[in-house]
Design an enzyme around this catalytic site. Structure first.
Site, short mmCIF file in Angstrom:
data_model
loop_
_atom_site.label_atom_id
_atom_site.label_comp_id
_atom_site.label_asym_id
_atom_site.label_seq_id
_atom_site.Cartn_x
_atom_site.Cartn_y
_atom_site.Cartn_z
NE ARG A 21 2.48 4.87 -4.60
CZ ARG A 21 1.41 5.85 -5.68
NH1 ARG A 21 0.41 6.17 -4.93
NH2 ARG A 21 1.48 5.81 -6.96
CB SER B 94 8.17 0.63 -6.24
OG SER B 94 7.52 0.85 -7.80
CD GLU C 182 5.12 2.58 -3.48
OE1 GLU C 182 5.89 3.39 -4.08
OE2 GLU C 182 4.49 1.77 -3.92
C1 LIG Z 1 2.31 -6.66 -8.35
C2 LIG Z 1 2.62 -4.93 -7.96
C3 LIG Z 1 2.10 -4.36 -8.57
C4 LIG Z 1 1.94 -2.91 -7.54
N1 LIG Z 1 1.98 -1.63 -8.62
C5 LIG Z 1 1.36 -0.47 -7.21
C6 LIG Z 1 1.29 0.64 -8.12
O1 LIG Z 1 1.43 0.80 -8.95
N2 LIG Z 1 0.81 1.65 -7.15
C7 LIG Z 1 0.77 1.37 -5.54
O2 LIG Z 1 0.26 2.25 -4.70
N3 LIG Z 1 1.08 0.34 -5.60
C8 LIG Z 1 1.73 -0.77 -6.27
N4 LIG Z 1 2.16 -2.02 -5.40
C9 LIG Z 1 1.68 -2.59 -4.25
C10 LIG Z 1 -0.01 -2.75 -3.64
O3 LIG Z 1 -0.24 -3.64 -4.23
C11 LIG Z 1 -0.35 -1.52 -2.48
O4 LIG Z 1 0.55 -0.34 -1.83
C12 LIG Z 1 -1.83 -1.80 -1.81
O5 LIG Z 1 -2.59 -0.83 -1.85
C13 LIG Z 1 -1.87 -3.14 -1.00
O6 LIG Z 1 -2.65 -2.90 -0.31
P1 LIG Z 1 -3.32 -4.56 0.51
O7 LIG Z 1 -4.45 -5.11 0.46
O8 LIG Z 1 -1.93 -5.72 -1.06
O9 LIG Z 1 -2.07 -4.32 1.77
P2 LIG Z 1 -1.12 -5.54 2.71
O10 LIG Z 1 -0.02 -5.56 1.38
O11 LIG Z 1 -1.71 -6.37 2.75
O12 LIG Z 1 -1.13 -4.73 3.81
C14 LIG Z 1 -0.49 -2.82 3.46
C15 LIG Z 1 0.12 -2.28 4.81
O13 LIG Z 1 -1.58 -1.45 4.71
C16 LIG Z 1 -2.10 -1.94 6.20
N5 LIG Z 1 -3.59 -2.74 5.90
C17 LIG Z 1 -4.13 -3.08 4.82
N6 LIG Z 1 -5.41 -3.53 5.03
C18 LIG Z 1 -5.91 -2.56 6.05
C19 LIG Z 1 -7.58 -1.47 6.58
N7 LIG Z 1 -8.85 -2.96 6.37
N8 LIG Z 1 -6.67 -1.05 7.31
C20 LIG Z 1 -5.69 -0.22 7.77
N9 LIG Z 1 -4.53 -0.32 7.18
C21 LIG Z 1 -4.54 -1.93 5.97
C22 LIG Z 1 -1.32 -3.09 6.45
O14 LIG Z 1 -1.60 -3.83 8.30
C23 LIG Z 1 0.05 -2.75 5.88
O15 LIG Z 1 0.39 -1.97 6.86
C24 LIG Z 1 1.98 -3.04 -6.41
C25 LIG Z 1 2.22 -4.33 -6.03
C26 LIG Z 1 2.48 -5.43 -6.85
C27 LIG Z 1 3.13 -6.30 -5.91
#
Ligand SMILES: Cc1cc2nc3c(=O)[nH]c(=O)nc-3n(C[C@H](O)[C@H](O)[C@H](O)COP(=O)(O)OP(=O)(O)OC[C@H]3O[C@@H](n4cnc5c(N)ncnc54)[C@H](O)[C@@H]3O)c2cc1C
Length: 300
Positions: free
Chosen positions: A156, A205, A281
């Site tokens: 992560r 998480s 996380e």
């Molecule tokens: C129901 C649910 C289940 C989930 N299950 C999992 C799972 O099984 N495994 C898992 O790993 N995660 C899980 N997650 C967490 C989440 O979906 C992941 O961490 C996902 O990768 C975040 O992506 P996002 O685009 O929503 O990022 P955001 O939440 O918008 O941002 C997260 C971070 O990434 C940075 N970021 C976003 N885009 C970029 C970019 N283009 N360049 C640089 N930095 C960037 C942001 O600035 C921030 O610091 C879950 C979330 C939910 C709601």
């Protein structure tokens, strides 16, 4: 300006001071050069912003930064170039079952940029397993390509340089094994539905699983929080889920402070009872009451 409650999964958080939807890498570079830095939000599925919101400019990637193309093919190997603003769900809808290697994104409701930034993954693997290189913009607004070997990705943890914004990721996928992956993905989704509170807003998480204990036994953050009796603990509209203790859900009307109070309660209770200092996380952004964040203060 939109609020993070509107932009993010938890449906909490104050306003963006400025907000722009950025449609190509040239505009992103110009913005960073003009402003010094910008904050990038993906799908807001791993993000907690305070009730005061965020100063400066927040960007969301769209347009050409949501494109996906095959850039190279050799035998069964395929290189796929994926725009950082593309939703995992759209990518999976198009390629799961055709190209193997995307299973780590199944059930992860983010974008490709967020997946790389977090090294998103599941029991089926991590996105870092298939990243070949990422293209993006560094903190000075210059275009940079980083090879996977130079990215210190870990559990992560995307290992991106400070201020680096991913604009595209190039993934190394295979035509072999794609059908088997669908079967594993479906079983994985069924397990998630049975064990996770997917009907209420959350960010998945909240804490990473800690390393194994001294005897080498794996430890899960959710089990530790459950073991100190916090399932169902509530602050305002936020609750430590009764179904899965590592999820904090918005039962309706929660503030970001309510969510952070639940995070703090889980962290400090587990620390006091077990000595384990859990690592969040979720990414936490904005100004917070110092009693709540960074973790370690006394919520009083
Ligand atoms: C129901 C649910 C289940 C989930 N299950 C999992 C799972 O099984 N495994 C898992 O790993 N995660 C899980 N997650 C967490 C989440 O979906 C992941 O961490 C996902 O990768 C975040 O992506 P996002 O685009 O929503 O990022 P955001 O939440 O918008 O941002 C997260 C971070 O990434 C940075 N970021 C976003 N885009 C970029 C970019 N283009 N360049 C640089 N930095 C960037 C942001 O600035 C921030 O610091 C879950 C979330 C939910 C709601």
């Amino acid at each position: 300006m939109p609020t993070f409650a509107e932009l993010g999964y938890w449906k909490v958080g104050g306003p963006c001071q400025r907000f722009e939807v950025v449609e190509d890498a040239a505009r992103l570079r110009a913005l960073i050069r003009g402003e010094g830095s910008v904050f990038v939000i993906g799908n807001g599925s791993n993000l907690l912003v305070s009730d005061d919101g965020l100063a400066g400019t927040t960007v969301r990637l769209a347009g050409a930064l949501r494109a996906v193309d095959v850039v190279d093919e050799a035998g069964d190997s395929v290189e796929l170039r994926v725009g950082a603003g593309l939703l995992n769900a759209v990518l999976l809808n198009r390629y799961l079952g055709k190209l193997a290697g995307l299973a780590p994104l199944v059930g992860v409701p983010g974008t490709m940029g967020g997946a790389v930034a977090m090294n998103a993954g599941t029991a089926l693997g991590e996105i870092g397993d298939v990243v070949l290189r990422v293209e993006g913009t560094d903190a000075s607004g210059d275009a940079v390509t980083v090879q996977r070997a130079d990215l210190p990705m870990a559990y992560r943890e995307g290992g991106l340089p400070d201020g680096f914004i991913v604009t595209t990721a190039v993934l190394g996928l295979s035509r072999v094994g794609a059908a088997d992956e669908v079967v594993r993905a479906q079983a994985h989704l069924e397990r998630r539905k049975a064990t996770q509170p997917l009907a209420l807003p959350s960010c998945g998480s909240v804490f990473r699983n800690p390393p194994p204990d001294a005897a080498g036994k794996p430890r899960a953050a959710g089990q530790l929080i459950d073991s100190v009796g916090l399932k169902g603990w509530r602050c305002g509209g936020a609750q430590i889920s009764e179904k899965h203790a590592n999820f904090i859900v918005n039962c309706g009307g929660a503030s970001a402070t309510d969510v952070m109070t639940c995070i703090h309660k889980a962290w400090s209770t587990v620390r006091d009872a077990t000595g384990v200092r859990l690592t969040p996380e979720v990414r936490v952004v904005g100004d917070w009451d110092k009693k709540l964040w960074p973790l370690g203060g006394d919520p009083g």
